[in-house]
Motif scaffolding. Structure first.
Motif, PDB file in Angstrom:
ATOM      1  N   THR A  37      45.908  46.815  41.598  1.00  0.00           N
ATOM      2  CA  THR A  37      47.259  46.769  41.077  1.00  0.00           C
ATOM      3  C   THR A  37      47.343  47.552  39.781  1.00  0.00           C
ATOM      4  O   THR A  37      46.341  47.718  39.074  1.00  0.00           O
ATOM      5  CB  THR A  37      47.696  45.305  40.826  1.00  0.00           C
ATOM      6  OG1 THR A  37      49.043  45.283  40.369  1.00  0.00           O
ATOM      7  CG2 THR A  37      46.823  44.637  39.788  1.00  0.00           C
ATOM      8  N   LEU A  38      48.533  48.076  39.481  1.00  0.00           N
ATOM      9  CA  LEU A  38      48.746  48.851  38.270  1.00  0.00           C
ATOM     10  C   LEU A  38      48.979  47.925  37.078  1.00  0.00           C
ATOM     11  O   LEU A  38      49.510  46.827  37.228  1.00  0.00           O
ATOM     12  CB  LEU A  38      49.941  49.784  38.435  1.00  0.00           C
ATOM     13  CG  LEU A  38      49.826  50.868  39.511  1.00  0.00           C
ATOM     14  CD1 LEU A  38      51.137  51.636  39.614  1.00  0.00           C
ATOM     15  CD2 LEU A  38      48.681  51.809  39.216  1.00  0.00           C
ATOM     16  N   LYS A  39      48.584  48.444  35.885  1.00  0.00           N
ATOM     17  CA  LYS A  39      48.832  47.722  34.639  1.00  0.00           C
ATOM     18  C   LYS A  39      49.505  48.674  33.646  1.00  0.00           C
ATOM     19  O   LYS A  39      49.353  49.898  33.738  1.00  0.00           O
ATOM     20  CB  LYS A  39      47.520  47.194  34.053  1.00  0.00           C
ATOM     21  CG  LYS A  39      46.859  46.111  34.873  1.00  0.00           C
ATOM     22  CD  LYS A  39      45.556  45.659  34.224  1.00  0.00           C
ATOM     23  CE  LYS A  39      45.784  45.042  32.862  1.00  0.00           C
ATOM     24  NZ  LYS A  39      44.516  44.572  32.238  1.00  0.00           N
ATOM     25  N   GLU A  40      50.230  48.081  32.717  1.00  0.00           N
ATOM     26  CA  GLU A  40      50.916  48.882  31.708  1.00  0.00           C
ATOM     27  C   GLU A  40      49.920  49.279  30.620  1.00  0.00           C
ATOM     28  O   GLU A  40      49.641  48.529  29.687  1.00  0.00           O
ATOM     29  CB  GLU A  40      52.079  48.090  31.113  1.00  0.00           C
ATOM     30  CG  GLU A  40      53.223  47.857  32.090  1.00  0.00           C
ATOM     31  CD  GLU A  40      54.398  47.173  31.437  1.00  0.00           C
ATOM     32  OE1 GLU A  40      54.230  46.667  30.303  1.00  0.00           O
ATOM     33  OE2 GLU A  40      55.474  47.147  32.050  1.00  0.00           O
ATOM     34  N   SER A  41      49.369  50.485  30.762  1.00  0.00           N
ATOM     35  CA  SER A  41      48.407  50.984  29.782  1.00  0.00           C
ATOM     36  C   SER A  41      48.342  52.506  29.887  1.00  0.00           C
ATOM     37  O   SER A  41      48.402  53.070  30.987  1.00  0.00           O
ATOM     38  CB  SER A  41      47.025  50.382  30.007  1.00  0.00           C
ATOM     39  OG  SER A  41      46.094  50.919  29.080  1.00  0.00           O
ATOM     40  N   GLN A  53      42.167  51.302  31.760  1.00  0.00           N
ATOM     41  CA  GLN A  53      42.895  50.046  31.628  1.00  0.00           C
ATOM     42  C   GLN A  53      44.224  50.053  32.383  1.00  0.00           C
ATOM     43  O   GLN A  53      44.995  49.113  32.265  1.00  0.00           O
ATOM     44  CB  GLN A  53      43.167  49.757  30.147  1.00  0.00           C
ATOM     45  CG  GLN A  53      41.913  49.573  29.318  1.00  0.00           C
ATOM     46  CD  GLN A  53      42.228  49.279  27.863  1.00  0.00           C
ATOM     47  OE1 GLN A  53      43.367  49.011  27.508  1.00  0.00           O
ATOM     48  NE2 GLN A  53      41.198  49.319  27.008  1.00  0.00           N
ATOM     49  N   ALA A  54      44.496  51.060  33.174  1.00  0.00           N
ATOM     50  CA  ALA A  54      45.773  51.180  33.884  1.00  0.00           C
ATOM     51  C   ALA A  54      45.739  50.549  35.264  1.00  0.00           C
ATOM     52  O   ALA A  54      46.709  50.651  36.014  1.00  0.00           O
ATOM     53  CB  ALA A  54      46.160  52.653  33.997  1.00  0.00           C
ATOM     54  N   TRP A  55      44.627  49.938  35.621  1.00  0.00           N
ATOM     55  CA  TRP A  55      44.540  49.292  36.934  1.00  0.00           C
ATOM     56  C   TRP A  55      43.683  48.032  36.789  1.00  0.00           C
ATOM     57  O   TRP A  55      42.983  47.842  35.816  1.00  0.00           O
ATOM     58  CB  TRP A  55      43.919  50.229  37.967  1.00  0.00           C
ATOM     59  CG  TRP A  55      42.464  50.536  37.668  1.00  0.00           C
ATOM     60  CD1 TRP A  55      41.978  51.458  36.803  1.00  0.00           C
ATOM     61  CD2 TRP A  55      41.331  49.860  38.217  1.00  0.00           C
ATOM     62  NE1 TRP A  55      40.600  51.421  36.761  1.00  0.00           N
ATOM     63  CE2 TRP A  55      40.178  50.444  37.640  1.00  0.00           C
ATOM     64  CE3 TRP A  55      41.159  48.838  39.144  1.00  0.00           C
ATOM     65  CZ2 TRP A  55      38.896  50.032  37.956  1.00  0.00           C
ATOM     66  CZ3 TRP A  55      39.884  48.429  39.461  1.00  0.00           C
ATOM     67  CH2 TRP A  55      38.767  49.028  38.878  1.00  0.00           C
ATOM     68  N   GLN A  59      58.799  47.173  38.712  1.00  0.00           N
ATOM     69  CA  GLN A  59      57.661  47.787  39.365  1.00  0.00           C
ATOM     70  C   GLN A  59      57.096  48.894  38.482  1.00  0.00           C
ATOM     71  O   GLN A  59      57.828  49.592  37.762  1.00  0.00           O
ATOM     72  CB  GLN A  59      58.056  48.370  40.723  1.00  0.00           C
ATOM     73  CG  GLN A  59      58.356  47.322  41.775  1.00  0.00           C
ATOM     74  CD  GLN A  59      58.611  47.956  43.123  1.00  0.00           C
ATOM     75  OE1 GLN A  59      58.986  49.117  43.208  1.00  0.00           O
ATOM     76  NE2 GLN A  59      58.392  47.208  44.181  1.00  0.00           N
ATOM     77  N   LEU A  60      55.767  49.072  38.558  1.00  0.00           N
ATOM     78  CA  LEU A  60      55.096  50.155  37.872  1.00  0.00           C
ATOM     79  C   LEU A  60      54.822  51.276  38.853  1.00  0.00           C
ATOM     80  O   LEU A  60      54.529  51.027  40.024  1.00  0.00           O
ATOM     81  CB  LEU A  60      53.782  49.657  37.262  1.00  0.00           C
ATOM     82  CG  LEU A  60      53.909  48.549  36.203  1.00  0.00           C
ATOM     83  CD1 LEU A  60      52.522  48.099  35.781  1.00  0.00           C
ATOM     84  CD2 LEU A  60      54.706  49.023  35.012  1.00  0.00           C
ATOM     85  N   HIS A  61      54.899  52.496  38.380  1.00  0.00           N
ATOM     86  CA  HIS A  61      54.684  53.661  39.232  1.00  0.00           C
ATOM     87  C   HIS A  61      53.487  54.448  38.721  1.00  0.00           C
ATOM     88  O   HIS A  61      53.336  54.643  37.495  1.00  0.00           O
ATOM     89  CB  HIS A  61      55.926  54.551  39.258  1.00  0.00           C
ATOM     90  CG  HIS A  61      57.145  53.856  39.762  1.00  0.00           C
ATOM     91  ND1 HIS A  61      57.373  53.637  41.106  1.00  0.00           N
ATOM     92  CD2 HIS A  61      58.189  53.297  39.094  1.00  0.00           C
ATOM     93  CE1 HIS A  61      58.516  52.993  41.249  1.00  0.00           C
ATOM     94  NE2 HIS A  61      59.038  52.769  40.049  1.00  0.00           N
ATOM     95  N   PRO A  62      52.636  54.935  39.610  1.00  0.00           N
ATOM     96  CA  PRO A  62      51.459  55.698  39.159  1.00  0.00           C
ATOM     97  C   PRO A  62      51.859  57.036  38.541  1.00  0.00           C
ATOM     98  O   PRO A  62      52.934  57.581  38.807  1.00  0.00           O
ATOM     99  CB  PRO A  62      50.661  55.888  40.462  1.00  0.00           C
ATOM    100  CG  PRO A  62      51.687  55.771  41.548  1.00  0.00           C
ATOM    101  CD  PRO A  62      52.700  54.783  41.070  1.00  0.00           C
ATOM    102  N   VAL A  63      50.985  57.577  37.689  1.00  0.00           N
ATOM    103  CA  VAL A  63      51.227  58.861  37.033  1.00  0.00           C
ATOM    104  C   VAL A  63      51.133  59.977  38.064  1.00  0.00           C
ATOM    105  O   VAL A  63      50.201  60.022  38.880  1.00  0.00           O
ATOM    106  CB  VAL A  63      50.195  59.082  35.901  1.00  0.00           C
ATOM    107  CG1 VAL A  63      50.395  60.448  35.252  1.00  0.00           C
ATOM    108  CG2 VAL A  63      50.322  57.977  34.870  1.00  0.00           C
TER     109      VAL A  63
END
Length: 504
Positions: free
Chosen positions: A393-397, A402-404, A420-424
């Motif tokens: 899962t994605l994380k806010e970082s 630290q983004a997952w 929802q978070l979206h990948p870069v």
């Protein structure tokens, strides 16, 4: 209003024997306080009926198998039937069996019953005939014997359910009865079918009142002087001149059903047949109530040796009984039974409302591919265990490491869809090192298993500048001597270089 009363005359027996396969001819009887309460057809064919003493019943049938009445299991089964009835109509009221001082036509205690209000469900179910057919069909699948009556109030439906002529009409009708038909049936009913104690029934017969019509012809004041105000209130509810409220059933936010085995099962394969019956009951209720569960909890009750719980995880809403049974089979193959199983129970502790997104994935576009992926995940978990698989899962970082995070795949599919978070949208390596590894520098050149050549970059990631320790990095894509592609960065605070990932 249109009330249906479903009586369950064999509930004491079915609460203990519903798990048995059909066609078994072992004579069985349920006993309580040295008396026979109920018997199966094989025992009834040998003159074993309710009301006999145990000694007399055993004299009639030496091979009789006796079971002790379990009121708790009867209450649980009645609650399961109420939950089943709630999937047809929101107005449901279960009524437990009465004690032996309230007799019916057969001289037995009044059986447990279920009241369903049908007027709001007729259109959705295709009319009265189709609705009654579906109710009878599913009760037959659950191996629950029953008889029905329909009336303008619960007490009228209860009375008419004991009238053979009304039951025959109900089996053939296609439209609800008219008020005139109700009044005729109620007037025609024998007074011994009234829902009152034996003393009141004896008074009626002593007065020569053998039909309800004779009772209704007497002024209420005279009836009240002899039988009391409660009896007058009952007659008023029976003929529709006074409301007949009943307690309504509120289903719990969970599912629970179980099967008791008089002869315990000592093999996990033998559990599959009763498990299939419980799964089919679950799927029917979930579909009607538009709910789903992500975990099936099977409880194996060994009696004095305790209980064992076996969980089956489901990654997405699933209503196909065959697939759920297949997942259950994979889990049971991994279970070593401590003792023969006395009771098998199926519980779903959290029922969630079905989302429209889940339905779209089932029927449109990529639904079939997603469905196959979820099936594979569920099978692997059932075969290898829940801990063997995890999701990402994605994380806010801002920092890549630290983004997952590793997460339970069930948790991923149950999160609300509001935020929802979206990948870069940038090239990222398929393999990220747990910790960045320092790269050697010589004469402004980078070396990692040979010299590295920078191909693309920089991509600056500057995070946590508002904290004491700043993370400022310039990322590059580099190629090694063997053609391998690496993801490297320079720490802008220390000017050191690090390897962070490897491209496949």
């Amino acid at each position: 209003m249109l009330w249906l009363c479903i009586q369950f005359p064999k509930l004491p027996l079915e609460a203990l024997t519903r798990a048995r396969k059909q066609g078994e001819d072992t004579p069985l009887a349920v006993a309580e306080k040295n008396l026979i309460v109920e018997s199966n057809p094989a025992a009834a064919a040998r003159n074993v009926t309710a009301g006999l003493s145990i000694a007399t019943a055993c004299a009639y049938c030496p091979a009789l198998e006796l079971l002790e009445r379990d009121l708790e299991r009867e209450a649980q089964l009645l609650q399961q039937l109420a939950q089943w009835g709630y999937s047809f109509t929101p107005l449901v009221s279960p009524r437990a069996s009465t004690d032996s001082n309230r007799k019916t036509e057969q001289g037995e205690s009044s059986p447990a019953c279920l009241y369903l209000e049908l007027s709001g469900s007729l259109k959705a179910r295709g009319g009265l005939a189709n609705l009654l057919y579906q109710l009878r069909k599913e009760l037959h699948k659950m191996r629950i014997q029953h008889f029905m009556g329909i009336g303008h109030s619960p007490c009228a439906a209860h009375l008419l359910s004991q009238l053979p002529e009304h039951r025959q009409w109900l089996a053939e009708t296609k439209t609800p009865p008219t008020p005139q038909q109700w009044r005729q049936w109620i007037s025609f009913a024998p007074s011994k079918l009234l829902d009152c104690n034996n003393k009141a029934i004896a008074k009626l017969y002593a007065s020569g009142i053998k039909r309800v019509s004779q009772l209704l012809a007497i002024p209420l004041s005279e009836v009240g002087n002899r039988f009391g105000r409660n009896f007058i209130d009952y007659l008023a509810r029976l003929n529709g001149t006074r409301p007949d409220p009943v307690p309504t059933y509120e289903p719990p936010p969970e599912f629970h059903s179980e099967l008791f085995f008089p002869s315990p099962l000592d093999n996990s394969e033998q559990l599959l047949f009763p498990a299939g019956r419980l799964v089919r009951e679950l799927c029917r209720q979930l579909q009607r109530r538009q709910l789903y569960s992500q975990q099936l909890s099977w409880v194996l009750d060994y009696g004095s040796r305790g209980k064992q719980q076996v969980n089956v995880d489901v990654s997405r809403p699933l209503f196909d009984p065959q697939r759920l049974i297949a997942l259950t089979k994979l889990q049971l193959e991994r279970v070593e039974l401590k003792e023969p199983v006395q009771t098998l129970a199926l519980r779903c502790h959290q029922l969630r409302p079905l989302e429209a997104q889940a339905l779209r994935e089932d029927f449109f576009d990529e639904g079939s591919k997603l469905h196959e992926s979820y099936q594979l995940i569920d099978k692997l978990k059932a075969r290898l265990g829940h801990e063997a698989l995890s999701g990402v899962t994605l994380k806010e970082s801002y920092l890549p490491e630290q983004a997952w995070a590793s997460a339970d795949s069930l948790t991923l599919h149950s999160k609300p869809r509001g935020h929802q978070l979206h990948p870069v949208n940038a090239p990222r390596p398929s393999w990220l090192l747990p910790r960045p590894e320092r790269i050697q520098q010589q004469e402004h050149k980078l070396f990692y298993d040979g010299e590295l050549q920078l191909l693309q970059g920089p991509e600056r990631i500057d995070g946590y500048w508002w904290q004491h320790r700043r993370h400022a990095r310039d990322y590059y894509i580099a190629r090694g001597n063997q053609g391998s592609l690496y993801w490297v960065f320079q720490d802008l605070t220390s000017e050191d270089w690090f390897l962070h990932g490897v491209y496949s």
